[in-house]
Design a protein around this motif. Structure first.
Motif, PDB file in Angstrom:
ATOM      1  N   LEU A  18      65.610  59.739  25.428  1.00  0.00           N
ATOM      2  CA  LEU A  18      64.558  60.661  24.992  1.00  0.00           C
ATOM      3  C   LEU A  18      65.150  61.865  24.266  1.00  0.00           C
ATOM      4  N   LEU A  19      64.364  62.439  23.365  1.00  0.00           N
ATOM      5  CA  LEU A  19      64.782  63.629  22.621  1.00  0.00           C
ATOM      6  C   LEU A  19      65.157  64.780  23.555  1.00  0.00           C
ATOM      7  N   ILE A  20      64.434  64.921  24.651  1.00  0.00           N
ATOM      8  CA  ILE A  20      64.672  66.033  25.572  1.00  0.00           C
ATOM      9  C   ILE A  20      66.077  66.005  26.153  1.00  0.00           C
ATOM     10  N   ALA A  21      66.655  64.823  26.293  1.00  0.00           N
ATOM     11  CA  ALA A  21      67.993  64.710  26.881  1.00  0.00           C
ATOM     12  C   ALA A  21      69.049  65.416  26.031  1.00  0.00           C
ATOM     13  N   ARG A  22      68.765  65.586  24.745  1.00  0.00           N
ATOM     14  CA  ARG A  22      69.712  66.234  23.820  1.00  0.00           C
ATOM     15  C   ARG A  22      69.140  67.527  23.239  1.00  0.00           C
ATOM     16  N   SER A  23      68.103  68.061  23.861  1.00  0.00           N
ATOM     17  CA  SER A  23      67.360  69.163  23.255  1.00  0.00           C
ATOM     18  C   SER A  23      67.968  70.543  23.491  1.00  0.00           C
ATOM     19  N   LEU A  24      68.835  70.662  24.455  1.00  0.00           N
ATOM     20  CA  LEU A  24      69.463  71.944  24.765  1.00  0.00           C
ATOM     21  C   LEU A  24      70.972  71.750  24.847  1.00  0.00           C
ATOM     22  N   PRO A  25      71.743  72.787  24.535  1.00  0.00           N
ATOM     23  CA  PRO A  25      73.201  72.649  24.626  1.00  0.00           C
ATOM     24  C   PRO A  25      73.683  72.343  26.049  1.00  0.00           C
ATOM     25  N   ARG A  26      72.920  72.823  27.034  1.00  0.00           N
ATOM     26  CA  ARG A  26      73.271  72.616  28.434  1.00  0.00           C
ATOM     27  C   ARG A  26      71.965  72.543  29.216  1.00  0.00           C
ATOM     28  N   ILE A  27      71.882  71.634  30.161  1.00  0.00           N
ATOM     29  CA  ILE A  27      70.692  71.531  31.006  1.00  0.00           C
ATOM     30  C   ILE A  27      71.093  71.952  32.419  1.00  0.00           C
ATOM     31  N   TYR A  29      68.679  72.639  34.748  1.00  0.00           N
ATOM     32  CA  TYR A  29      67.687  71.994  35.596  1.00  0.00           C
ATOM     33  C   TYR A  29      66.962  70.967  34.754  1.00  0.00           C
ATOM     34  N   GLY A  30      66.756  69.812  35.320  1.00  0.00           N
ATOM     35  CA  GLY A  30      65.982  68.794  34.622  1.00  0.00           C
ATOM     36  C   GLY A  30      65.267  67.906  35.611  1.00  0.00           C
ATOM     37  N   ASP A  31      64.096  67.435  35.214  1.00  0.00           N
ATOM     38  CA  ASP A  31      63.381  66.455  36.017  1.00  0.00           C
ATOM     39  C   ASP A  31      62.539  65.608  35.087  1.00  0.00           C
ATOM     40  N   ALA A  32      62.115  64.478  35.603  1.00  0.00           N
ATOM     41  CA  ALA A  32      61.230  63.597  34.843  1.00  0.00           C
ATOM     42  C   ALA A  32      60.380  62.815  35.837  1.00  0.00           C
ATOM     43  N   TYR A  33      59.146  62.587  35.436  1.00  0.00           N
ATOM     44  CA  TYR A  33      58.197  61.835  36.251  1.00  0.00           C
ATOM     45  C   TYR A  33      57.551  60.783  35.355  1.00  0.00           C
ATOM     46  N   ARG A  34      57.304  59.613  35.938  1.00  0.00           N
ATOM     47  CA  ARG A  34      56.657  58.565  35.145  1.00  0.00           C
ATOM     48  C   ARG A  34      55.596  57.853  35.957  1.00  0.00           C
ATOM     49  N   VAL A  35      54.654  57.308  35.210  1.00  0.00           N
ATOM     50  CA  VAL A  35      53.597  56.467  35.766  1.00  0.00           C
ATOM     51  C   VAL A  35      53.337  55.361  34.747  1.00  0.00           C
ATOM     52  N   PRO A  36      52.836  54.229  35.217  1.00  0.00           N
ATOM     53  CA  PRO A  36      52.420  53.221  34.242  1.00  0.00           C
ATOM     54  C   PRO A  36      51.387  53.835  33.298  1.00  0.00           C
ATOM     55  N   TRP A  37      51.496  53.483  32.023  1.00  0.00           N
ATOM     56  CA  TRP A  37      50.573  54.029  31.028  1.00  0.00           C
ATOM     57  C   TRP A  37      49.145  53.749  31.462  1.00  0.00           C
ATOM     58  N   PRO A  38      48.262  54.744  31.398  1.00  0.00           N
ATOM     59  CA  PRO A  38      46.878  54.545  31.844  1.00  0.00           C
ATOM     60  C   PRO A  38      46.170  53.428  31.062  1.00  0.00           C
ATOM     61  N   ARG A  39      45.536  52.554  31.829  1.00  0.00           N
ATOM     62  CA  ARG A  39      44.770  51.478  31.199  1.00  0.00           C
ATOM     63  C   ARG A  39      43.689  52.059  30.303  1.00  0.00           C
ATOM     64  N   ASP A  40      43.449  51.440  29.201  1.00  0.00           N
ATOM     65  CA  ASP A  40      42.394  51.823  28.257  1.00  0.00           C
ATOM     66  C   ASP A  40      42.614  53.181  27.599  1.00  0.00           C
ATOM     67  N   SER A 127      56.248  61.485  26.753  1.00  0.00           N
ATOM     68  CA  SER A 127      56.695  60.316  25.996  1.00  0.00           C
ATOM     69  C   SER A 127      56.076  59.027  26.501  1.00  0.00           C
ATOM     70  N   ILE A 128      56.141  58.057  25.610  1.00  0.00           N
ATOM     71  CA  ILE A 128      55.787  56.677  25.908  1.00  0.00           C
ATOM     72  C   ILE A 128      57.116  55.954  26.046  1.00  0.00           C
ATOM     73  N   ASP A 129      57.348  55.355  27.187  1.00  0.00           N
ATOM     74  CA  ASP A 129      58.621  54.674  27.440  1.00  0.00           C
ATOM     75  C   ASP A 129      58.331  53.223  27.776  1.00  0.00           C
ATOM     76  N   ARG A 130      58.755  52.336  26.903  1.00  0.00           N
ATOM     77  CA  ARG A 130      58.528  50.904  27.098  1.00  0.00           C
ATOM     78  C   ARG A 130      59.772  50.289  27.741  1.00  0.00           C
ATOM     79  N   GLN A 131      59.567  49.689  28.895  1.00  0.00           N
ATOM     80  CA  GLN A 131      60.669  49.049  29.618  1.00  0.00           C
ATOM     81  C   GLN A 131      60.228  47.652  29.996  1.00  0.00           C
ATOM     82  N   GLU A 132      60.835  46.667  29.371  1.00  0.00           N
ATOM     83  CA  GLU A 132      60.490  45.267  29.578  1.00  0.00           C
ATOM     84  C   GLU A 132      58.997  45.071  29.393  1.00  0.00           C
TER      85      GLU A 132
END
Length: 185
Positions: A18-27, A29-40, A127-132
């Motif tokens: 993801l772009l955010i992983a390279r968005s700052l010279p130093r991180i 604090y970082g976190d990320a949360y994901r859910v299956p993309w909402p149906r419809d 972001s939209i993250d497609r995994q398999e």
């Protein structure tokens, strides 16, 4: 996929692609949360951002108002109000402002916003993250702390942030599911 799985928010490391992983010279604090993309829901990142910011639980809005009142006393930038503006009111073009967030990058798969201040820099990624065979919605945060004021500011913010982001995601999914249910009945 049943509704309880659809509402399960999973904490993950910031995906390195993801772009955010390279968005700052130093991180610091970082976190990320994901859910299956909402149906419809259109697989359009702005549709997801709109859903998130128009369905926040009222306690999140209340905490944000109080946070803004308190940190403004210390000279930290805050929006003038917790605005009634919605993502429809913004262009999301890089370099523009969306509320008090600056848009850094916008691709079909990711929106990177944030701001820089003397105490810390932060970035938020949607972001939209497609995994398999599964497509996920991912909300990630990266923070670079500059000084003691940044550390003092982020110390009480961090635990609330870790509660608020998953709560906003769950609320958005519930609102979306409710709208879809009313459309089909």
């Amino acid at each position: 996929m049943n509704q309880s799985n659809q509402l399960k928010v999973q904490e993950i490391p910031i995906p390195p692609h993801l772009l955010i992983a390279r968005s700052l010279p130093r991180i610091d604090y970082g976190d990320a949360y994901r859910v299956p993309w909402p149906r419809d829901l259109d697989q359009n990142i702005i549709a997801f951002v709109y859903l998130l910011f128009t369905s926040a639980p009222s306690w999140v809005t209340t905490l944000t108002v109080w946070r803004n009142r308190i940190v403004k006393l210390f000279g930290i930038k805050v929006p003038e109000t917790v605005s009634a503006q919605t993502p429809d009111d913004f262009s999301f073009e890089p370099g523009t402002k969306a509320s008090f967030f600056r848009v850094y990058e916008h691709t079909p798969e990711e929106l990177l916003i944030g701001d820089d201040d003397r105490h810390l820099n932060f970035r938020l990624s949607f972001s939209i993250d497609r995994q398999e065979s599964v497509t996920y919605a991912v909300v990630a945060t990266a923070v670079q702390i500059h000084n003691g004021l940044g550390q003092a500011y982020f110390l009480p913010v961090r635990p609330f942030h870790r509660l608020m982001v998953p709560a906003m995601i769950r609320s958005a999914l519930k609102v979306h599911a409710k709208k879809n249910k009313s459309r089909t009945t």
